[in-house]
Design a protein around this motif. Structure first.
Motif: not given
Length: 412
Positions: A282, A286, A290, A303, A306-307
């Protein structure tokens, strides 16, 4: 008590060294000393555990770690280095002697093998989950709320370890690996090496463990800079607690999977390794999708969120991994050299972590995460191979019985 003594120290080791005025390079050398000590001396103490007794080894763990905690009161670099060496030895004992004692005692008392899976799951649920969270909160109270300073958690850890040692001395019986008194350490090493080389299942298990744990320890160093690349103000304590909750969820899932007779550990662990490999990809994904921000400070970015989701998924996989690898080790590693072989597995792991620590600033974070993801994918392939071998060996006796009805009727 033993695991609480370990968790109390973890969050404050780096902080304590920095408070003593040491820079990143000096602190890195202290950490390398710990992992190097675990690699060099771990196998020796593991062999001594098999020969001299696992109960004695667990008591030695408590004494060694208490001494390591005492060294934290000194700001002298040499004494702190000695403490790291003692801590490395203690870590090797923590991850081998206790499990070896449990498996041997469980078998000696003739308990159901299925109960061992439940015990492992509960140990990870409580130790890597609940105890980790409570230790973190207790350490925070000692350092911040009560203002006792960064050494306080180490003193508390020593107290918990002393209580644990008292329990071991008063209530545990002793058990051994190979009861033969004629075998010296070199002979034990050779025996363990032969067992690994001659049984592909043991070799695969060792490789899988080293690949996963190496990725896991690398992740421990990387998650903070990954979530705060622009010095964002991230809630470290809350994120750590979230990781531990995810790990608890994973161990709970593992206990349910292992309780089902139709589900084999070797089978579902392939899926776990695949998911863990994808979750550590990820940060790379990302990074491409992103746009990076140049604004310093602020709260965690989109970002980063999400991580964080991927990191929690990885921690859930860690929660499933621990009881599952314990179960497989109890099945495949021979009893007479269990601690020795388990510490053999930690040699490549410690080499890998030392290399990562030494070169932590040499590569971008995305490269490090990509390397971990590849290692976890390789672990998936090795787990597949382990399942194939295990299945083929399980089917052979049945095939033989089908070919020889007379043998089946005689129950040979």
């Amino acid at each position: 008590m033993a695991i609480a003594g370990d968790w109390l120290q973890g969050p404050y080791v780096y902080y304590l060294y920095s408070q003593y005025g040491f820079g990143k390079g000096d602190i890195g050398q202290l950490f390398i000393a710990g992992f190097g000590s675990s690699m060099l001396f771990g196998t020796i103490v593991g062999s001594l555990a098999d020969k001299q007794g696992r109960k004695r080894a667990c008591v030695t763990y408590c004494i060694t770690y208490i001494l390591s905690c005492i060294t934290k009161h000194s700001p002298q670099y040499k004494i702190l280095m000695l403490g790291r060496i003692l801590g490395g030895i203690a870590t090797s004992l923590l991850f081998s002697a206790f499990e070896s004692w449990l498996v041997a005692e469980h078998n000696k008392r003739g308990f159901d093998q299925q109960w061992l899976s439940l015990t492992f799951s509960k140990a990870i649920f409580l130790g890597n989950g609940l105890i980790a969270i409570l230790s973190g909160l207790f350490g925070n109270v000692l350092v911040d709320t009560l203002g006792l300073g960064p050494v306080a958690p180490f003193d508390a850890a020593a107290c918990f370890l002393a209580i644990g040692m008292a329990i071991i001395l008063s209530s545990w019986t002793e058990n051994y690996g190979d009861p033969s008194e004629s075998k010296d350490l070199l002979t034990q090493f050779k025996g363990a090496a032969v067992a690994i080389a001659s049984d592909e299942k043991i070799a695969l298990l060792g490789a899988i463990q080293s690949l996963f744990e190496g990725s896991m320890y690398t992740f421990v160093f990387l998650w903070t800079p990954a979530l705060s690349p622009n010095e964002e103000e991230i809630p470290h304590g809350f994120i750590f607690a979230t990781f531990m909750l995810a790990s608890m969820l994973g161990s709970s899932i593992a206990s349910r999977l292992m309780a089902r007779s139709s589900t084999r550990v070797e089978s579902y662990m392939q899926i776990v390794f695949t998911i863990s490999s994808a979750s550590l990809l990820l940060p790379i994904v990302t990074n491409f999708l992103v746009a990076p921000s140049d604004v310093k400070g602020g709260s965690i970015s989109f970002k980063g969120c999400i991580q964080l989701l991927g990191f929690c998924t990885f921690e859930a996989c860690v929660g499933i991994f621990w009881p599952s690898i314990m179960k497989m080790r109890s099945q495949y590693i021979p009893e007479e050299a269990r601690s020795t072989i388990m510490n053999f597995f930690r040699i490549p792991l410690n080499i890998f972590v030392c290399i990562v620590l030494y070169n932590v600033n040499a590569f971008p974070i995305t490269v490090m995460f990509g390397m971990c993801s590849i290692f976890l994918f390789v672990a998936t392939l090795l787990q597949r191979r382990l399942m194939v071998i295990s299945e083929s060996q399980r089917s052979r006796p049945q095939d033989w019985k089908e070919r020889d009805p007379e043998a089946e009727s005689l129950n040979i």
